[in-house]
Design a protein around this motif. Sequence first.
Motif, PDB file in Angstrom:
ATOM      1  N   LEU A 273      -7.780   1.963  -3.287  1.00 10.83           N
ATOM      2  CA  LEU A 273      -8.409   1.318  -2.296  1.00 10.83           C
ATOM      3  C   LEU A 273      -8.506   2.214  -1.046  1.00 10.83           C
ATOM      4  O   LEU A 273      -7.852   2.927  -0.943  1.00 10.83           O
ATOM      5  CB  LEU A 273      -7.918  -0.127  -2.083  1.00 10.83           C
ATOM      6  CG  LEU A 273      -6.658  -0.214  -1.361  1.00 10.83           C
ATOM      7  CD1 LEU A 273      -6.620  -1.514  -0.679  1.00 10.83           C
ATOM      8  CD2 LEU A 273      -5.416   0.031  -2.206  1.00 10.83           C
ATOM      9  N   LEU A 274      -9.432   1.479  -0.040  1.00 15.99           N
ATOM     10  CA  LEU A 274      -9.615   1.963   1.372  1.00 15.99           C
ATOM     11  C   LEU A 274      -8.918   0.837   2.343  1.00 15.99           C
ATOM     12  O   LEU A 274      -9.363  -0.150   2.226  1.00 15.99           O
ATOM     13  CB  LEU A 274     -10.976   2.430   1.558  1.00 15.99           C
ATOM     14  CG  LEU A 274     -11.514   3.539   0.803  1.00 15.99           C
ATOM     15  CD1 LEU A 274     -13.064   3.989   1.373  1.00 15.99           C
ATOM     16  CD2 LEU A 274     -10.741   4.812   1.141  1.00 15.99           C
TER      17      LEU A 274
ATOM     18  N   ILE B 112     -12.131  -2.711  -2.109  1.00 21.73           N
ATOM     19  CA  ILE B 112     -11.225  -2.757  -3.676  1.00 21.73           C
ATOM     20  C   ILE B 112     -12.397  -2.563  -4.574  1.00 21.73           C
ATOM     21  O   ILE B 112     -13.681  -2.792  -4.265  1.00 21.73           O
ATOM     22  CB  ILE B 112     -10.581  -3.735  -3.971  1.00 21.73           C
ATOM     23  CG1 ILE B 112     -11.034  -5.206  -3.818  1.00 21.73           C
ATOM     24  CG2 ILE B 112      -9.267  -3.819  -2.810  1.00 21.73           C
ATOM     25  CD1 ILE B 112     -10.297  -6.411  -3.941  1.00 21.73           C
ATOM     26  N   ASN B 113     -12.016  -2.012  -5.803  1.00 22.32           N
ATOM     27  CA  ASN B 113     -12.773  -2.100  -6.839  1.00 22.32           C
ATOM     28  C   ASN B 113     -13.610  -3.433  -7.260  1.00 22.32           C
ATOM     29  O   ASN B 113     -12.806  -4.139  -7.797  1.00 22.32           O
ATOM     30  CB  ASN B 113     -12.240  -0.936  -7.839  1.00 22.32           C
ATOM     31  CG  ASN B 113     -12.208   0.554  -7.438  1.00 22.32           C
ATOM     32  OD1 ASN B 113     -13.202   1.056  -7.179  1.00 22.32           O
ATOM     33  ND2 ASN B 113     -11.151   0.783  -7.798  1.00 22.32           N
TER      34      ASN B 113
ATOM     35  N   PHE C 292       0.884  -1.240  -0.174  1.00 24.08           N
ATOM     36  CA  PHE C 292       0.243  -0.036  -0.118  1.00 24.08           C
ATOM     37  C   PHE C 292       0.851   1.242  -0.071  1.00 24.08           C
ATOM     38  O   PHE C 292       1.937   1.262   0.711  1.00 24.08           O
ATOM     39  CB  PHE C 292      -0.895  -0.109   1.142  1.00 24.08           C
ATOM     40  CG  PHE C 292      -1.944   1.142   1.273  1.00 24.08           C
ATOM     41  CD1 PHE C 292      -2.736   1.050   0.127  1.00 24.08           C
ATOM     42  CD2 PHE C 292      -2.151   1.720   2.497  1.00 24.08           C
ATOM     43  CE1 PHE C 292      -3.859   1.909   0.651  1.00 24.08           C
ATOM     44  CE2 PHE C 292      -3.130   2.859   2.747  1.00 24.08           C
ATOM     45  CZ  PHE C 292      -4.309   2.995   1.535  1.00 24.08           C
ATOM     46  N   THR C 293       0.620   2.159  -0.753  1.00 25.13           N
ATOM     47  CA  THR C 293       1.346   3.424  -0.832  1.00 25.13           C
ATOM     48  C   THR C 293       1.274   4.367   0.303  1.00 25.13           C
ATOM     49  O   THR C 293       2.039   5.071   0.502  1.00 25.13           O
ATOM     50  CB  THR C 293       1.034   4.175  -2.179  1.00 25.13           C
ATOM     51  OG1 THR C 293      -0.446   4.712  -2.048  1.00 25.13           O
ATOM     52  CG2 THR C 293       1.233   3.517  -3.255  1.00 25.13           C
ATOM     53  N   ASN C 294       0.004   4.377   1.152  1.00 26.04           N
ATOM     54  CA  ASN C 294       0.026   5.300   2.170  1.00 26.04           C
ATOM     55  C   ASN C 294       0.541   4.546   3.266  1.00 26.04           C
ATOM     56  O   ASN C 294       0.861   3.427   3.199  1.00 26.04           O
ATOM     57  CB  ASN C 294      -1.500   5.507   2.447  1.00 26.04           C
ATOM     58  CG  ASN C 294      -1.719   6.923   3.117  1.00 26.04           C
ATOM     59  OD1 ASN C 294      -1.014   7.376   3.729  1.00 26.04           O
ATOM     60  ND2 ASN C 294      -2.797   7.401   2.883  1.00 26.04           N
ATOM     61  N   ASP C 295       0.651   5.356   4.500  1.00 23.73           N
ATOM     62  CA  ASP C 295       1.440   4.937   5.606  1.00 23.73           C
ATOM     63  C   ASP C 295       0.548   4.540   6.905  1.00 23.73           C
ATOM     64  O   ASP C 295      -0.184   5.453   7.229  1.00 23.73           O
ATOM     65  CB  ASP C 295       2.300   6.072   6.046  1.00 23.73           C
ATOM     66  CG  ASP C 295       3.244   5.422   7.020  1.00 23.73           C
ATOM     67  OD1 ASP C 295       3.162   4.064   7.525  1.00 23.73           O
ATOM     68  OD2 ASP C 295       4.397   6.341   7.379  1.00 23.73           O
ATOM     69  N   VAL C 296       0.457   3.320   7.321  1.00 24.96           N
ATOM     70  CA  VAL C 296      -0.637   2.692   8.432  1.00 24.96           C
ATOM     71  C   VAL C 296       0.172   2.318   9.550  1.00 24.96           C
ATOM     72  O   VAL C 296      -0.147   1.851  10.300  1.00 24.96           O
ATOM     73  CB  VAL C 296      -1.572   1.669   7.649  1.00 24.96           C
ATOM     74  CG1 VAL C 296      -2.429   2.023   6.521  1.00 24.96           C
ATOM     75  CG2 VAL C 296      -0.714   0.279   7.309  1.00 24.96           C
TER      76      VAL C 296
ATOM     77  N   MET D 252      -3.193   3.592  -2.841  1.00 26.21           N
ATOM     78  CA  MET D 252      -2.885   2.838  -4.245  1.00 26.21           C
ATOM     79  C   MET D 252      -2.085   1.414  -3.760  1.00 26.21           C
ATOM     80  O   MET D 252      -1.261   1.396  -2.996  1.00 26.21           O
ATOM     81  CB  MET D 252      -2.288   3.508  -5.243  1.00 26.21           C
ATOM     82  CG  MET D 252      -3.433   4.264  -5.971  1.00 26.21           C
ATOM     83  SD  MET D 252      -4.265   5.758  -5.249  1.00 26.21           S
ATOM     84  CE  MET D 252      -2.536   6.623  -4.444  1.00 26.21           C
ATOM     85  N   MET D 253      -2.445   0.644  -4.584  1.00 21.95           N
ATOM     86  CA  MET D 253      -1.711  -0.695  -4.768  1.00 21.95           C
ATOM     87  C   MET D 253      -0.783  -0.477  -5.975  1.00 21.95           C
ATOM     88  O   MET D 253      -1.639  -0.213  -7.205  1.00 21.95           O
ATOM     89  CB  MET D 253      -2.260  -2.134  -4.658  1.00 21.95           C
ATOM     90  CG  MET D 253      -2.786  -2.321  -3.329  1.00 21.95           C
ATOM     91  SD  MET D 253      -3.569  -3.726  -3.160  1.00 21.95           S
ATOM     92  CE  MET D 253      -4.787  -3.986  -4.319  1.00 21.95           C
TER      93      MET D 253
END
Length: 368
Positions: free
Chosen positions: A108-109, A122-123, A80-84, A96-97
């Motif tokens: 995605l969320l 996902i879509n 995942f591109t965001n930071d969790v 995004m992936m």
Amino acid sequence: MAIKQELEKEKEKRTCLYENHIAEGAFMAPFAGFVMPIQYANIQLEHLAVRNKCGLFDVSHMGEVTVKGPDAERYVQHIFTNDVANAPIGKIYYGMMCYENGGTVDDLLVYKMGENDFFLVINAANIDKDWAWMQQNAKGFDIDLQNRSDYYGQIAVQGPEAEHNVETVLGLPCAELGFYTVKTIGDVIVSRTGYTGEDGFEIYANHDYIRECWNKLIKAGVQPCGLGCRDTLRFEVGLPLYGDELSEDITPIMAGLGMFVKLDKAEFIGKEALAKQKAEGPAKKLVGIELADKAIPRHGYPVLNMQGEQIGEVTTGYHCLSVDKSVCMALIDAQYSKLDTEVQIQIRKKVFPGMVVKKQFFNKSYKK
């Protein structure tokens, strides 16, 4: 040909609300492998219902994947591109992936449901592809990865009156939910994100409960809405749709979504390529374009410079209902992406003048 069409129809899936849509007279059509409602009364009426009051969407075609186990966070960080990292429970992240070359697998969320417990939305069109990609990249991680897309139904309640309807009609306490947060109420998942530019809630549950919620909201007078107005609503507030504004060939950097690509993370798939593209600047950028004319640009129409040379193409275009203008998003050569740059759009055999503007054509009304 007729036999082929019948076989294709047999492959089309139905959501748990299919019979409800038929009973309510929805115009149904194939979308992302499902037969989905495109509109009920008409797109404009449904669009304005969401902007001014409340609209109800069947989004049960969306996919859901759960990630649990000791390495759940490390795995999500990897794909995942965001930071969790160290995310608070109940927080939702958009991102995004990506492939190694920076192209987008999907947007995605990611819901942080608990310690070592994530819920990924996902879509619909990408469920099979995403699932295969997630499994492929799960090697070496101590996780329990489950595709729960067939279990969950999902409705979205959107608009200024969404909170009132979810609380009073459905009896789900949600007023304390902030933007991009989630809670569980028994076996029901309720989140507050919205893909319309308005305040709104998403409810995930088993099929019977989703049908019950749908029926209650319809009985209470909430306007059912199809995917037609879902597209016009998300478009005019500048939200991307996978396959139009994001794809294997369109990276998050090109799409102007760099804020959701955390390059300061230790690693994630595609990081090197995206870092290089951000540093050098992408060759193409996603922009908004406003036309002086009422003509409507559609997906794939050529965008030209003032010398008549093609510099890109339209990704999504409409006559924007909320501001009464013909506008589009387009992927064009970066040198023409500066605001107020004059361009042209070829619509069939005619060429219409336009100007580069911000991609958000209408101000969002999310709960802060």
